[in-house]
Design a protein around this motif. Structure first.
Motif, PDB file in Angstrom:
ATOM      1  N   HIS A  52       0.832  -1.198   0.000  1.00  0.00           N
ATOM      2  CA  HIS A  52       0.000   0.000   0.000  1.00  0.00           C
ATOM      3  C   HIS A  52       0.875   1.260   0.000  1.00  0.00           C
ATOM      4  O   HIS A  52       0.640   2.206  -0.767  1.00  0.00           O
ATOM      5  CB  HIS A  52      -0.925  -0.013   1.219  1.00  0.00           C
ATOM      6  CG  HIS A  52      -1.757   1.217   1.357  1.00  0.00           C
ATOM      7  ND1 HIS A  52      -2.806   1.504   0.502  1.00  0.00           N
ATOM      8  CD2 HIS A  52      -1.690   2.261   2.221  1.00  0.00           C
ATOM      9  CE1 HIS A  52      -3.344   2.666   0.846  1.00  0.00           C
ATOM     10  NE2 HIS A  52      -2.693   3.146   1.888  1.00  0.00           N
ATOM     11  N   ALA A  53       1.885   1.271   0.843  1.00  0.00           N
ATOM     12  CA  ALA A  53       2.750   2.456   0.942  1.00  0.00           C
ATOM     13  C   ALA A  53       3.490   2.704  -0.369  1.00  0.00           C
ATOM     14  O   ALA A  53       3.651   3.851  -0.802  1.00  0.00           O
ATOM     15  CB  ALA A  53       3.736   2.283   2.102  1.00  0.00           C
ATOM     16  N   LEU A  54       3.954   1.634  -1.004  1.00  0.00           N
ATOM     17  CA  LEU A  54       4.635   1.807  -2.296  1.00  0.00           C
ATOM     18  C   LEU A  54       3.665   2.396  -3.325  1.00  0.00           C
ATOM     19  O   LEU A  54       4.006   3.315  -4.068  1.00  0.00           O
ATOM     20  CB  LEU A  54       5.197   0.465  -2.796  1.00  0.00           C
ATOM     21  CG  LEU A  54       5.800   0.504  -4.208  1.00  0.00           C
ATOM     22  CD1 LEU A  54       6.992   1.461  -4.288  1.00  0.00           C
ATOM     23  CD2 LEU A  54       6.232  -0.897  -4.656  1.00  0.00           C
ATOM     24  N   ARG A  55       2.442   1.855  -3.353  1.00  0.00           N
ATOM     25  CA  ARG A  55       1.464   2.338  -4.337  1.00  0.00           C
ATOM     26  C   ARG A  55       1.096   3.800  -4.082  1.00  0.00           C
ATOM     27  O   ARG A  55       0.867   4.554  -5.020  1.00  0.00           O
ATOM     28  CB  ARG A  55       0.220   1.443  -4.319  1.00  0.00           C
ATOM     29  CG  ARG A  55       0.485   0.118  -5.036  1.00  0.00           C
ATOM     30  CD  ARG A  55      -0.709  -0.809  -4.997  1.00  0.00           C
ATOM     31  NE  ARG A  55      -0.496  -1.937  -5.909  1.00  0.00           N
ATOM     32  CZ  ARG A  55      -1.101  -3.110  -5.784  1.00  0.00           C
ATOM     33  NH1 ARG A  55      -1.966  -3.323  -4.800  1.00  0.00           N
ATOM     34  NH2 ARG A  55      -0.855  -4.075  -6.651  1.00  0.00           N
ATOM     35  N   ASN A 109      14.467  -5.825  -1.706  1.00  0.00           N
ATOM     36  CA  ASN A 109      13.135  -5.226  -1.797  1.00  0.00           C
ATOM     37  C   ASN A 109      12.074  -6.247  -2.206  1.00  0.00           C
ATOM     38  O   ASN A 109      10.927  -6.153  -1.778  1.00  0.00           O
ATOM     39  CB  ASN A 109      13.153  -4.035  -2.759  1.00  0.00           C
ATOM     40  CG  ASN A 109      13.798  -2.812  -2.113  1.00  0.00           C
ATOM     41  OD1 ASN A 109      13.845  -2.709  -0.882  1.00  0.00           O
ATOM     42  ND2 ASN A 109      14.305  -1.908  -2.926  1.00  0.00           N
ATOM     43  N   LEU A 110      12.455  -7.234  -3.009  1.00  0.00           N
ATOM     44  CA  LEU A 110      11.493  -8.292  -3.355  1.00  0.00           C
ATOM     45  C   LEU A 110      11.149  -9.109  -2.115  1.00  0.00           C
ATOM     46  O   LEU A 110      10.014  -9.551  -1.935  1.00  0.00           O
ATOM     47  CB  LEU A 110      12.050  -9.190  -4.461  1.00  0.00           C
ATOM     48  CG  LEU A 110      12.289  -8.518  -5.818  1.00  0.00           C
ATOM     49  CD1 LEU A 110      12.786  -9.541  -6.836  1.00  0.00           C
ATOM     50  CD2 LEU A 110      11.026  -7.840  -6.331  1.00  0.00           C
ATOM     51  N   ARG A 111      12.125  -9.315  -1.269  1.00  0.00           N
ATOM     52  CA  ARG A 111      11.852 -10.035  -0.016  1.00  0.00           C
ATOM     53  C   ARG A 111      10.906  -9.209   0.853  1.00  0.00           C
ATOM     54  O   ARG A 111       9.950  -9.726   1.433  1.00  0.00           O
ATOM     55  CB  ARG A 111      13.167 -10.276   0.728  1.00  0.00           C
ATOM     56  CG  ARG A 111      12.967 -11.039   2.020  1.00  0.00           C
ATOM     57  CD  ARG A 111      14.214 -11.786   2.440  1.00  0.00           C
ATOM     58  NE  ARG A 111      13.847 -12.852   3.342  1.00  0.00           N
ATOM     59  CZ  ARG A 111      14.554 -13.943   3.561  1.00  0.00           C
ATOM     60  NH1 ARG A 111      15.676 -14.131   2.928  1.00  0.00           N
ATOM     61  NH2 ARG A 111      14.144 -14.859   4.391  1.00  0.00           N
ATOM     62  N   ILE A 141       2.896   3.480 -18.926  1.00  0.00           N
ATOM     63  CA  ILE A 141       3.782   4.347 -19.712  1.00  0.00           C
ATOM     64  C   ILE A 141       4.841   4.981 -18.802  1.00  0.00           C
ATOM     65  O   ILE A 141       6.032   4.892 -19.067  1.00  0.00           O
ATOM     66  CB  ILE A 141       2.973   5.470 -20.421  1.00  0.00           C
ATOM     67  CG1 ILE A 141       1.891   4.872 -21.319  1.00  0.00           C
ATOM     68  CG2 ILE A 141       3.925   6.379 -21.213  1.00  0.00           C
ATOM     69  CD1 ILE A 141       2.410   4.061 -22.485  1.00  0.00           C
ATOM     70  N   LYS A 142       4.373   5.603 -17.732  1.00  0.00           N
ATOM     71  CA  LYS A 142       5.305   6.242 -16.800  1.00  0.00           C
ATOM     72  C   LYS A 142       5.748   5.195 -15.770  1.00  0.00           C
ATOM     73  O   LYS A 142       4.935   4.695 -14.988  1.00  0.00           O
ATOM     74  CB  LYS A 142       4.632   7.439 -16.121  1.00  0.00           C
ATOM     75  CG  LYS A 142       4.284   8.545 -17.128  1.00  0.00           C
ATOM     76  CD  LYS A 142       3.525   9.691 -16.485  1.00  0.00           C
ATOM     77  CE  LYS A 142       4.474  10.602 -15.713  1.00  0.00           C
ATOM     78  NZ  LYS A 142       3.739  11.793 -15.192  1.00  0.00           N
ATOM     79  N   VAL A 143       7.034   4.883 -15.786  1.00  0.00           N
ATOM     80  CA  VAL A 143       7.516   3.737 -15.009  1.00  0.00           C
ATOM     81  C   VAL A 143       8.734   4.124 -14.162  1.00  0.00           C
ATOM     82  O   VAL A 143       9.727   4.624 -14.690  1.00  0.00           O
ATOM     83  CB  VAL A 143       7.881   2.559 -15.941  1.00  0.00           C
ATOM     84  CG1 VAL A 143       8.368   1.363 -15.138  1.00  0.00           C
ATOM     85  CG2 VAL A 143       6.696   2.179 -16.820  1.00  0.00           C
ATOM     86  N   TRP A 144       8.624   3.870 -12.867  1.00  0.00           N
ATOM     87  CA  TRP A 144       9.752   3.990 -11.960  1.00  0.00           C
ATOM     88  C   TRP A 144      10.680   2.783 -12.133  1.00  0.00           C
ATOM     89  O   TRP A 144      10.197   1.658 -12.358  1.00  0.00           O
ATOM     90  CB  TRP A 144       9.241   3.944 -10.514  1.00  0.00           C
ATOM     91  CG  TRP A 144       9.196   5.251  -9.826  1.00  0.00           C
ATOM     92  CD1 TRP A 144       9.640   6.452 -10.273  1.00  0.00           C
ATOM     93  CD2 TRP A 144       8.661   5.478  -8.505  1.00  0.00           C
ATOM     94  NE1 TRP A 144       9.414   7.412  -9.330  1.00  0.00           N
ATOM     95  CE2 TRP A 144       8.823   6.856  -8.241  1.00  0.00           C
ATOM     96  CE3 TRP A 144       8.078   4.669  -7.538  1.00  0.00           C
ATOM     97  CZ2 TRP A 144       8.417   7.432  -7.037  1.00  0.00           C
ATOM     98  CZ3 TRP A 144       7.677   5.236  -6.348  1.00  0.00           C
ATOM     99  CH2 TRP A 144       7.837   6.605  -6.088  1.00  0.00           C
ATOM    100  N   ALA A 166      14.786   5.380  -4.347  1.00  0.00           N
ATOM    101  CA  ALA A 166      14.866   4.546  -3.139  1.00  0.00           C
ATOM    102  C   ALA A 166      13.603   4.577  -2.287  1.00  0.00           C
ATOM    103  O   ALA A 166      13.670   4.640  -1.060  1.00  0.00           O
ATOM    104  CB  ALA A 166      16.084   4.957  -2.321  1.00  0.00           C
ATOM    105  N   SER A 167      12.465   4.501  -2.924  1.00  0.00           N
ATOM    106  CA  SER A 167      11.200   4.570  -2.196  1.00  0.00           C
ATOM    107  C   SER A 167      11.074   3.449  -1.162  1.00  0.00           C
ATOM    108  O   SER A 167      10.696   3.691  -0.016  1.00  0.00           O
ATOM    109  CB  SER A 167      10.055   4.503  -3.207  1.00  0.00           C
ATOM    110  OG  SER A 167       8.837   4.380  -2.554  1.00  0.00           O
TER     111      SER A 167
END
Lengths: 381, 381
Positions: B24-27, B45-47, B115-118, B146-147
């Motif tokens: 949620h925080a990432l989104r 980060n995947l972990r 289209i817009k991609v981090w 580094a979000s």
């Protein structure tokens, strides 16, 4: 507390690693490409070129000089390892609070009057590279296309001796723990004992996190050892290696706890035959893809074709997975003194797997085994 | 074969890791930045986000979906770890011989109409990124600054429990090997026994290669254990940690083999006082630089100022060295539920060093010790 091994420690010292030749070859490549300098970001390549085994360091090579940039944590180690008649490195200790890496690099590039500069694009992050590039606006940077990785495919006599020593440690450690491969032992317990026995014999850590799976978990090509305990009739896949002077071994053995079922035996025989078919193709000058095709033909002709793992093996040295990567799409030819793994496998989900992996040295007319552990499939339990 | 520990294993399961909150925080961050998708290249980060503990994987997150791209070697593991009601991941198994990573990413970005991609510019090499970008010419890529690393600074209750369990394992393993810290033992032997004891108690490997130096070698901040044997009067620096469910501990203790000389005692007392001065500043809301300044003031007022290591400590979690990095140039404020190391040290070349390091949890009004091993300096030998 150390255990005696039968390793001839003299072989680890004589002959010497050929550092002058490595530097010379890099400078030849740089000259041919018209480059004034090469920026090195791979710790593996710093070890190969400058004998540096620490962390947090960056290299810079010109036709006349060779620099290692590190910080106070690794200064003494760098001075010990990288400065000698045969390894003429200038060690720079950077104060990270006062100078960013790009500025430290700029200072050297200006002293060396370098404009056209190679950099290892495979070994630097986009973020770090952007920060370096912005401090060096007058340089013309080009990706170096893995020049040192190309060199590293061919091992010199010293390197081969290290890999052989690592493989011997792994062979002996496996023999030492075989009595513990009994019904009731857990994957994690056995893996820990194996890692311990390798290090007792002189391995510097382990080549990679030991892979060990019992029963259905043996179908996981990279199974992380768990608390699962061995039961009679389980397949066992054990993939591990040792490290000597930075060089790695990599071996897989598969077992069955007791007498095998017809299916288990068939899996083992198929993988053995696939590996043998690949062995028969190995010699200097052969296309790597041909060894892959030989193993694949055996696997594809079996009833287990759909469960066969893709790819046959990989180069081995300072890094666990090096060039050449032997698969159906490999475009390389095997050459004398390449060290590669040959590791066909079959993985049936929710049932189990079999993989057999050996390290071999490619020779003019064939190959030489580097791993020697026996391939007894059925364990007495 | 496992050794009993006093660890309450329930604390490792309850409460659960807060995966939904992390996603949620990432989104939220993505939405605020107007990004359609985020490409993740850091395995840490995947972990953190998807519970994935394997290798060779890449993540892609949109407001409605979350993908993990891996290959056959890690497919089963990914399916087990990353697919649940709380972790709604779509796992993609890529055939690496037929589709490059950029093509696999393009396929998903087209399905998701992104289209817009981090992208995580800190965690992808220039070479790999160029190969991905060329397959995605219609996307507008931006570094994600580094979000997730920002999120990871604040640990949830589950994460704190894992770090505490790792630290407890390290405390107990150190106690177990103290009887072996005797004149005649080698650095490598002792380090191996320590690593073994941590893993016997459930550590998954070790937090980092154990640092252990005797005598003058204790002045090397990252000393690699050698065959050097302990002599009476030697300084000893031992820096090590355990890993539980991917979370690390990190602790340093310094000893003297026997009675200390006045200089050795003065080094130990100075470092102890510097650490204590830093402790007194720790609480939520304090500038990290203030804790660093408190320790530095003690070190700089001593006769050993020129030998003091720069920097005071670092965040700790999935990665050994995480944000915040506590030094003279740190711009961060400590917050509740940060876990950091406090590790002042003095390193006198060719003589020896002393470093004392503890892990602490920052609380509203102060801090809590996570490491508990005693700091007895003089060993009975």
């Amino acid at each position: 507390m150390n255990i005696e091994t039968t390793i001839d420690t003299k072989q680890l010292v004589t002959p010497q690693a050929n550092f002058p030749q490595r530097l010379h070859a890099l400078r030849m490549s740089m000259a041919q490409a018209g480059q004034d300098a090469a920026l090195l970001f791979s710790l593996d390549n710093l070890r190969y070129l400058m004998n540096y085994s620490g962390e947090a360091a960056y290299g810079l090579v010109t036709q006349n000089a060779m620099y290692l940039i590190t910080d106070y944590r690794f200064l003494e180690q760098a001075q010990e390892e990288c400065i000698s008649e045969r390894i003429p490195t200038t060690v720079i200790c950077r104060d990270r609070d006062r100078q960013n890496l790009g500025q430290a690099i700029a200072e050297i590039l200006q002293i060396e009057k370098a404009i056209k500069v190679w950099f290892e694009a495979e070994h630097i992050s986009v973020a770090m590279w952007n920060a370096i590039a912005v401090e060096n606006p007058y340089c013309l940077f080009t990706a170096s296309v893995a020049s040192l990785e190309q060199q590293r495919k061919t091992k010199d006599a010293w390197e081969i001796a290290q890999i052989k020593a690592a493989a011997q440690i792994a062979d002996e450690a496996l023999a030492a723990i075989m009595p513990q491969l009994q019904v009731g032992v857990s994957e994690a317990e056995l893996a820990l004992e194996l890692d311990y026995q390798m290090q007792k014999r002189g391995s510097a850590g382990v080549s990679f996190a030991t892979i060990l799976g019992f029963g259905a978990r043996s179908a996981l090509p990279h199974c992380i050892p768990s608390r699962k305990r061995l039961q009679a009739g389980d397949l066992v896949v054990l993939d591990f290696g040792a490290v000597v002077n930075g060089y790695r071994s990599d071996m897989t053995r598969s077992f069955i706890a007791g007498k095998s079922s017809p299916l288990q035996k068939a899996l083992f025989d198929t993988v053995t035959a696939a590996q043998q078919a690949a062995f028969e193709r190995l010699r200097a000058g052969v296309a790597a893809v041909s060894a892959n095709a030989a193993a694949a033909a055996v696997l594809n002709a079996s009833p287990y074709a759909q469960y066969a793992g893709p790819g046959l093996g990989h180069g081995l040295g300072i890094k666990l997975h090096e060039q050449p990567f032997i698969s159906a799409v490999c475009q390389e030819y095997l050459q004398e003194n390449y060290v590669v793994t040959i590791e066909p496998g079959i993985y049936i989900p929710n049932y189990g797997g079999v993989r057999i992996e050996d390290d071999v040295l490619i020779t003019e007319h064939g190959f030489e085994f580097i791993t020697h552990a026996p391939k007894n499939f059925e364990l007495e339990i």
